[in-house]
Design an enzyme around this catalytic site. Structure first.
Site, short mmCIF file in Angstrom:
data_model
loop_
_atom_site.label_atom_id
_atom_site.label_comp_id
_atom_site.label_asym_id
_atom_site.label_seq_id
_atom_site.Cartn_x
_atom_site.Cartn_y
_atom_site.Cartn_z
N ASN A 63 -6.89 -1.29 5.44
CA ASN A 63 -7.12 -2.71 5.72
C ASN A 63 -7.12 -3.50 4.42
OD1 ASN A 63 -9.20 -1.38 8.13
ND2 ASN A 63 -7.55 -2.76 8.70
N ARG B 228 11.09 4.36 0.63
CA ARG B 228 11.26 4.31 -0.82
C ARG B 228 10.25 3.41 -1.51
NH1 ARG B 228 15.34 4.24 2.09
NH2 ARG B 228 15.38 1.97 2.24
N ASP C 22 -18.43 -1.90 7.68
CA ASP C 22 -17.97 -3.26 7.40
C ASP C 22 -18.58 -4.23 8.40
OD1 ASP C 22 -16.60 -5.20 5.96
OD2 ASP C 22 -14.74 -4.98 7.10
#
Length: 385
Positions: free
Chosen positions: A219, A228, A273
Site C-alpha cells: 500500500n 522489466r 493501520d
C-alpha cells in the site's frame, strides 16, 4: 500474580499447559500446570484457556472514536492503551501521519511526559508516518504538509530517539548522511509512501543498511510496473527486510500476503493501520482525518468520498483470525506475526513478544472466536471481558 492452568504459547514455539508466577511486572517462573499453589492471593485460573503474548501493533492512527493526529497528548495515548487492551494489544506505536512541524514537536513533548509516567514498554514511542514522503504516493495524507527533511530536524529527531520509535519515509526526501545518522540513533527507519523505483530503494534496504523496515507493504508504494520494471514493494521482498502488512482483507489480497510471507518469512508482521473506527461502537460511521471526512465501510476499511483508502477498523485479534482463517497460515506463525516479530522490528524482543521467564508479563487470553477475555500488561490487569 499467579496464572494457573493456562494453555500458554511458550517461547514463540508451542502451546503447553503451564502455571506462571509473576513478580514486579515480569514472568519469573513457568511451571507445569498444577505446580503452583492455587490458594495464593491473586491467582487467576484460566481452566485451560489459551494464553498468548500481548499483541504488538506498530501502526495505529486512532481507535475508540479518536484520531491521534488531532491532539497527540499523553492523555490520548492512555486512552488508546485502554481501548487497545480490549483486543489483546499491550504494546503499540501511536502513529502521527503527515502534519505540521508544530504538531510533531507537541507530540514528541507529550510522548516524553507519558514515558516519564509509565515507561516505554507499553508505548516505545511515536511512529511518525510522513511528512517526508513522496507526494505521488501520499494517499489520504495532506500534500500541503509534505516536505524535505532538514538538518535542523535531524538534530531534533536524534535527540528525541527515545520518543520516536519509527519513521516512515521516502528516500528522495533525505540525504544519505541524514538517513545514516537517524538509523545510528536507534530510530527504526521504514520505507513507505514512496514512488521511488527498485533501483533507488535497494541500496538502502537491509540489516546492514539504513532502512530495516517497510510500512504497510504493497500500500502507498510503487509496485511491479512490468516484467522489466520492479517497484519499491519488489525491493522490500528482494532485500528481506522487516515489513508490516494490513490483514483486514481489504488493503491487501490474501494471495499477496501469502507471497510476502514466502519471500520474507519471519520478517513479515501484522499491523492494523487502525483509525478512529477501530474499537468504536457499531454506529460509528464517519469521522474527520487529514482534513477529510472518512467513511467506515461495511467491509471494515475507511475511505474518503473518492474511495481513497485511509486506514482500517482492524484490531489485532481480528487480524490474527484473518491470518489463520483467510490466509491459511499456521496458528503458531500467525501468533508470531502479532507478537515476537514486531518486537524484533523495534529491537525489544529481549523484553517483549513472547512468554518466557524474564520477559515482561504482557499477556492476553482469547476465546475460540478470537474475542479478548483478559489482557495483562506489566503484570497488571488492563482488561477483563
Amino acid at each position: 500474580m499467579i496464572i494457573i492452568n493456562a494453555n500458554a504459547f511458550l517461547d514463540a514455539r508451542e502451546f503447553r499447559m503451564s502455571d506462571l508466577i509473576i513478580e514486579d511486572g515480569k514472568i519469573i517462573r513457568i511451571l507445569p500446570a498444577g505446580s503452583a499453589d492455587p490458594f495464593e492471593p491473586e491467582v487467576i485460573n484460566l481452566q485451560g484457556a489459551k494464553l498468548y503474548p500481548g499483541f504488538i501493533d506498530l501502526q495505529i492512527n486512532g481507535c475508540g472514536g479518536i484520531i491521534y493526529n488531532d491532539a497527540p497528548t499523553a492523555e490520548k495515548i492512555s486512552y488508546m492503551q485502554e481501548i487497545n487492551s480490549r483486543s489483546g494489544t499491550t504494546t503499540f506505536l501511536p502513529t502521527l501521519v503527515t502534519t505540521t512541524a508544530e504538531n510533531i514537536d507537541f507530540a514528541i513533548d507529550e510522548m516524553r511526559k507519558f514515558q516519564d509516567l509509565h515507561g516505554r514498554l507499553g508505548v516505545p514511542g511515536i511512529h511518525i508516518e510522513g511528512p517526508f514522503i513522496s507526494p505521488a504516493k501520499s494517499g489520504i495524507h495532506n500534500k500541503a504538509n509534505i516536505r524535505r527533511f532538514t538538518d535542523e530536524k535531524l538534530a531534533q529527531f536524534t535527540a528525541a530517539h527515545r520518543q520516536i520509535a519509527m519513521l516512515t519515509l521516502s528516500p528522495e526526501q533525505f540525504t544519505i548522511q541524514q538517513l545514516e545518522s537517524l538509523a545510528a540513533s536507534g530510530i527504526t527507519l521504514s520505507l513507505g509512501h514512496t514512488a521511488c523505483s527498485y533501483e533507488q530503494c535497494i541500496p538502502l534496504l537491509g540489516a546492514d543498511k539504513c532502512i530495516h523496515n517497510a510500512t504497510h507493504l504493497y500500500n502507498a508504494m510503487s509496485i511491479t510496473a512490468s516484467a522489466r520494471t520492479p517497484g519499491a514493494s519488489d525491493a522490500v521482498l528482494d532485500s528481506g527486510i522487516y515489513a508490516g502488512i494490513i490483514a483486514d482483507l481489504c488493503h491487501v489480497h490474501p494471495a499477496l500476503i501469502r507471497n510476502a510471507r514466502r519471500c520474507l518469512g519471519n520478517r513479515l508482521y501484522l499491523v492494523t493501520d487502525a483509525l478512529a473506527s477501530a474499537g468504536a461502537p457499531a454506529d460509528f460511521k464517519s469521522f474527520s482525518f487529514c482534513g477529510k471526512t472518512m467513511y467506515v465501510k461495511d467491509e471494515g476499511f475507511c475511505a474518503d468520498e473518492n474511495g481513497t483508502l485511509g486506514g482500517s477498523s482492524l484490531t489485532m485479534n481480528i487480524g490474527l483470525r484473518n491470518l489463520i482463517e483467510s490466509c491459511g497460515f499456521s496458528e503458531n506463525d500467525s501468533i508470531n506475526m502479532a507478537t515476537v516479530i514486531p518486537a524484533q522490528t523495534v529491537g525489544l524482543d529481549d523484553r517483549l513478544g513472547s512468554i518466557a521467564e524474564g520477559k515482561e508479563a504482557n499477556l492476553t487470553v482469547l476465546d475460540s472466536e478470537y474475542n479478548c477475555r483478559l489482557t495483562v500488561c506489566h503484570g497488571e490487569i488492563l482488561y477483563r471481558g
